[in-house]
Write a protein that holds these residues in place. Sequence first.
Motif, PDB file in Angstrom:
ATOM      1  N   GLU A 197       0.804  -1.220   0.000  1.00  0.00           N
ATOM      2  CA  GLU A 197       0.000   0.000   0.000  1.00  0.00           C
ATOM      3  C   GLU A 197       0.842   1.278   0.000  1.00  0.00           C
ATOM      4  O   GLU A 197       0.422   2.303  -0.525  1.00  0.00           O
ATOM      5  CB  GLU A 197      -0.924   0.003   1.229  1.00  0.00           C
ATOM      6  N   LYS A 198       2.026   1.232   0.604  1.00  0.00           N
ATOM      7  CA  LYS A 198       2.828   2.457   0.692  1.00  0.00           C
ATOM      8  C   LYS A 198       4.307   2.116   0.777  1.00  0.00           C
ATOM      9  O   LYS A 198       4.693   0.974   1.048  1.00  0.00           O
ATOM     10  CB  LYS A 198       2.417   3.267   1.924  1.00  0.00           C
ATOM     11  N   ASN A 199       5.144   3.126   0.548  1.00  0.00           N
ATOM     12  CA  ASN A 199       6.581   2.941   0.681  1.00  0.00           C
ATOM     13  C   ASN A 199       6.937   2.773   2.153  1.00  0.00           C
ATOM     14  O   ASN A 199       6.542   3.583   2.994  1.00  0.00           O
ATOM     15  CB  ASN A 199       7.334   4.148   0.107  1.00  0.00           C
ATOM     16  N   MET A 200       7.688   1.728   2.438  1.00  0.00           N
ATOM     17  CA  MET A 200       8.024   1.420   3.819  1.00  0.00           C
ATOM     18  C   MET A 200       9.409   1.936   4.166  1.00  0.00           C
ATOM     19  O   MET A 200      10.350   1.820   3.380  1.00  0.00           O
ATOM     20  CB  MET A 200       8.003  -0.095   4.050  1.00  0.00           C
ATOM     21  N   GLU A 201       9.535   2.488   5.365  1.00  0.00           N
ATOM     22  CA  GLU A 201      10.848   2.858   5.869  1.00  0.00           C
ATOM     23  C   GLU A 201      11.589   1.595   6.279  1.00  0.00           C
ATOM     24  O   GLU A 201      10.999   0.648   6.815  1.00  0.00           O
ATOM     25  CB  GLU A 201      10.695   3.794   7.074  1.00  0.00           C
ATOM     26  N   ASP A 202      12.899   1.581   6.011  1.00  0.00           N
ATOM     27  CA  ASP A 202      13.705   0.420   6.356  1.00  0.00           C
ATOM     28  C   ASP A 202      13.592   0.113   7.852  1.00  0.00           C
ATOM     29  O   ASP A 202      13.580   1.016   8.686  1.00  0.00           O
ATOM     30  CB  ASP A 202      15.169   0.704   5.997  1.00  0.00           C
ATOM     31  N   TYR A 203      13.507  -1.173   8.170  1.00  0.00           N
ATOM     32  CA  TYR A 203      13.394  -1.686   9.542  1.00  0.00           C
ATOM     33  C   TYR A 203      12.062  -1.345  10.211  1.00  0.00           C
ATOM     34  O   TYR A 203      11.952  -1.417  11.442  1.00  0.00           O
ATOM     35  CB  TYR A 203      14.561  -1.204  10.421  1.00  0.00           C
ATOM     36  N   THR A 204      11.057  -0.984   9.417  1.00  0.00           N
ATOM     37  CA  THR A 204       9.717  -0.839  10.006  1.00  0.00           C
ATOM     38  C   THR A 204       9.330  -2.176  10.640  1.00  0.00           C
ATOM     39  O   THR A 204       9.458  -3.233  10.020  1.00  0.00           O
ATOM     40  CB  THR A 204       8.680  -0.464   8.928  1.00  0.00           C
ATOM     41  N   THR A 205       8.873  -2.130  11.885  1.00  0.00           N
ATOM     42  CA  THR A 205       8.612  -3.342  12.658  1.00  0.00           C
ATOM     43  C   THR A 205       7.170  -3.354  13.159  1.00  0.00           C
ATOM     44  O   THR A 205       6.692  -2.367  13.715  1.00  0.00           O
ATOM     45  CB  THR A 205       9.579  -3.430  13.857  1.00  0.00           C
ATOM     46  N   ILE A 206       6.495  -4.468  12.932  1.00  0.00           N
ATOM     47  CA  ILE A 206       5.142  -4.685  13.453  1.00  0.00           C
ATOM     48  C   ILE A 206       5.239  -5.675  14.615  1.00  0.00           C
ATOM     49  O   ILE A 206       5.753  -6.779  14.449  1.00  0.00           O
ATOM     50  CB  ILE A 206       4.203  -5.267  12.372  1.00  0.00           C
ATOM     51  N   VAL A 207       4.757  -5.248  15.782  1.00  0.00           N
ATOM     52  CA  VAL A 207       4.764  -6.113  16.968  1.00  0.00           C
ATOM     53  C   VAL A 207       3.323  -6.385  17.372  1.00  0.00           C
ATOM     54  O   VAL A 207       2.535  -5.450  17.544  1.00  0.00           O
ATOM     55  CB  VAL A 207       5.514  -5.459  18.145  1.00  0.00           C
ATOM     56  N   ALA A 208       2.974  -7.656  17.533  1.00  0.00           N
ATOM     57  CA  ALA A 208       1.594  -8.029  17.878  1.00  0.00           C
ATOM     58  C   ALA A 208       1.524  -8.581  19.298  1.00  0.00           C
ATOM     59  O   ALA A 208       2.371  -9.384  19.702  1.00  0.00           O
ATOM     60  CB  ALA A 208       1.054  -9.065  16.896  1.00  0.00           C
ATOM     61  N   GLU A 209       0.519  -8.135  20.033  1.00  0.00           N
ATOM     62  CA  GLU A 209       0.241  -8.737  21.335  1.00  0.00           C
ATOM     63  C   GLU A 209      -0.195 -10.191  21.148  1.00  0.00           C
ATOM     64  O   GLU A 209       0.116 -11.059  21.950  1.00  0.00           O
ATOM     65  CB  GLU A 209      -0.878  -7.960  22.051  1.00  0.00           C
ATOM     66  N   TYR A 210      -0.932 -10.412  20.047  1.00  0.00           N
ATOM     67  CA  TYR A 210      -1.467 -11.757  19.811  1.00  0.00           C
ATOM     68  C   TYR A 210      -1.688 -11.942  18.317  1.00  0.00           C
ATOM     69  O   TYR A 210      -2.144 -11.036  17.631  1.00  0.00           O
ATOM     70  CB  TYR A 210      -2.781 -11.949  20.563  1.00  0.00           C
ATOM     71  N   GLN A 211      -1.334 -13.132  17.810  1.00  0.00           N
ATOM     72  CA  GLN A 211      -1.587 -13.479  16.409  1.00  0.00           C
ATOM     73  C   GLN A 211      -2.671 -14.543  16.341  1.00  0.00           C
ATOM     74  O   GLN A 211      -2.597 -15.553  17.047  1.00  0.00           O
ATOM     75  CB  GLN A 211      -0.319 -14.025  15.744  1.00  0.00           C
ATOM     76  N   THR A 212      -3.661 -14.301  15.494  1.00  0.00           N
ATOM     77  CA  THR A 212      -4.723 -15.307  15.333  1.00  0.00           C
ATOM     78  C   THR A 212      -4.345 -16.385  14.337  1.00  0.00           C
ATOM     79  O   THR A 212      -4.927 -17.456  14.311  1.00  0.00           O
ATOM     80  CB  THR A 212      -6.032 -14.627  14.866  1.00  0.00           C
ATOM     81  N   ASN A 213      -3.343 -16.095  13.501  1.00  0.00           N
ATOM     82  CA  ASN A 213      -2.948 -17.069  12.481  1.00  0.00           C
ATOM     83  C   ASN A 213      -1.456 -16.964  12.212  1.00  0.00           C
ATOM     84  O   ASN A 213      -1.016 -16.775  11.082  1.00  0.00           O
ATOM     85  CB  ASN A 213      -3.748 -16.840  11.192  1.00  0.00           C
ATOM     86  N   GLY A 214      -0.661 -17.073  13.291  1.00  0.00           N
ATOM     87  CA  GLY A 214       0.786 -17.002  13.143  1.00  0.00           C
ATOM     88  C   GLY A 214       1.296 -18.143  12.284  1.00  0.00           C
ATOM     89  O   GLY A 214       0.818 -19.276  12.385  1.00  0.00           O
ATOM     90  N   ARG A 215       2.274 -17.849  11.414  1.00  0.00           N
ATOM     91  CA  ARG A 215       2.756 -18.853  10.462  1.00  0.00           C
ATOM     92  C   ARG A 215       4.224 -19.158  10.692  1.00  0.00           C
ATOM     93  O   ARG A 215       4.996 -18.293  11.074  1.00  0.00           O
ATOM     94  CB  ARG A 215       2.553 -18.348   9.026  1.00  0.00           C
ATOM     95  N   GLY A 216       4.584 -20.431  10.443  1.00  0.00           N
ATOM     96  CA  GLY A 216       5.973 -20.851  10.545  1.00  0.00           C
ATOM     97  C   GLY A 216       6.457 -21.435   9.229  1.00  0.00           C
ATOM     98  O   GLY A 216       5.791 -21.331   8.203  1.00  0.00           O
ATOM     99  N   GLN A 217       7.620 -22.078   9.278  1.00  0.00           N
ATOM    100  CA  GLN A 217       8.202 -22.689   8.080  1.00  0.00           C
ATOM    101  C   GLN A 217       7.317 -23.820   7.554  1.00  0.00           C
ATOM    102  O   GLN A 217       6.687 -24.545   8.313  1.00  0.00           O
ATOM    103  CB  GLN A 217       9.584 -23.271   8.416  1.00  0.00           C
ATOM    104  N   MET A 218       7.295 -23.973   6.233  1.00  0.00           N
ATOM    105  CA  MET A 218       6.644 -25.103   5.558  1.00  0.00           C
ATOM    106  C   MET A 218       5.168 -25.229   5.947  1.00  0.00           C
ATOM    107  O   MET A 218       4.628 -26.316   6.102  1.00  0.00           O
ATOM    108  CB  MET A 218       7.379 -26.413   5.890  1.00  0.00           C
ATOM    109  N   GLY A 219       4.504 -24.068   6.134  1.00  0.00           N
ATOM    110  CA  GLY A 219       3.070 -24.077   6.393  1.00  0.00           C
ATOM    111  C   GLY A 219       2.669 -24.429   7.805  1.00  0.00           C
ATOM    112  O   GLY A 219       1.483 -24.633   8.089  1.00  0.00           O
ATOM    113  N   THR A 220       3.628 -24.493   8.736  1.00  0.00           N
ATOM    114  CA  THR A 220       3.283 -24.800  10.120  1.00  0.00           C
ATOM    115  C   THR A 220       2.628 -23.593  10.784  1.00  0.00           C
ATOM    116  O   THR A 220       2.708 -22.473  10.303  1.00  0.00           O
ATOM    117  CB  THR A 220       4.524 -25.218  10.925  1.00  0.00           C
ATOM    118  N   VAL A 221       1.983 -23.849  11.933  1.00  0.00           N
ATOM    119  CA  VAL A 221       1.318 -22.782  12.684  1.00  0.00           C
ATOM    120  C   VAL A 221       2.152 -22.451  13.910  1.00  0.00           C
ATOM    121  O   VAL A 221       2.677 -23.340  14.577  1.00  0.00           O
ATOM    122  CB  VAL A 221      -0.102 -23.235  13.124  1.00  0.00           C
ATOM    123  N   TRP A 222       2.297 -21.153  14.192  1.00  0.00           N
ATOM    124  CA  TRP A 222       3.040 -20.715  15.382  1.00  0.00           C
ATOM    125  C   TRP A 222       2.032 -20.236  16.420  1.00  0.00           C
ATOM    126  O   TRP A 222       1.314 -19.274  16.203  1.00  0.00           O
ATOM    127  CB  TRP A 222       4.017 -19.597  15.031  1.00  0.00           C
TER     128      TRP A 222
END
Length: 243
Positions: free
Chosen positions: A22-47
């Motif tokens: 959607e927009k130009n991102m500044e380098d090292y922009t970081t998103i921190v979540a208190e909770y993920q409803t669908n966290g993803r890991g390697q090879m399609g695993t769930v975190w």
Amino acid sequence: MPIIKVNAIDSTNSYLRRLSVEKNMEDYTTIVAEYQTNGRGQMGTVWESEESKNLTFSVFKDVSAVYIEHPFYISIVTSLSILKALQSFNIPKLSVKWPNDILSANKKICGVLIENVIKQNNLYASIIGVGLNVNQTGFYNLPQASSLKAVTGQVFNLEEVLNSILFYLKSYFLELESGNLSVLKEEYETYLFRKNKPSTFKDAKGVVFSGFIKAISVSGNLQVLLEDNIIKEYDLKDISLLY
């Protein structure tokens, strides 16, 4: 370096990827979540992660100005950054289970999911997702999982741990941008879990076999010493380490 904190979202990687479109991102922009409803890991695993007890975050890294023939070096840099940060908090017996799970002794405390953004057939950016178990101590049906608190008995400040990882991430990306590839690869290999130890693997066909982890190739494949002194390379989808 903008750090954006959100409450509950599907996945920090997915969220950051949508933002980068959607927009130009500044380098090292970081998103921190208190909770993920669908966290993803390697090879399609769930975190899975307990709310407010762990670090689940993603970092936008612009790599358009760097010629990276082998994108696995982004994984190397990320793994080393997390390792060095955790060493600064005196987490014991740290290693990297190839390609980028971080272990304390033989317990997994951190998983990484790196998704590269391609523009005009060139690597433009990386979305680096990290799930680090910090203050959670119960892991239902996950006998190989642990956390910083479970390992040390201490409660950790999530912001301090995050800031340390981001500090080392910047430092190691400077090494990468300076072209110190062999130094990065050698350092990564010193932390490889079960390096030079007799280990058991399973290949993509389900065949179980034994070998010794020796190193990684420049493209990030695992190099395993088999019988008759043959060293064979394996891609991530071709092999899994059992023990």
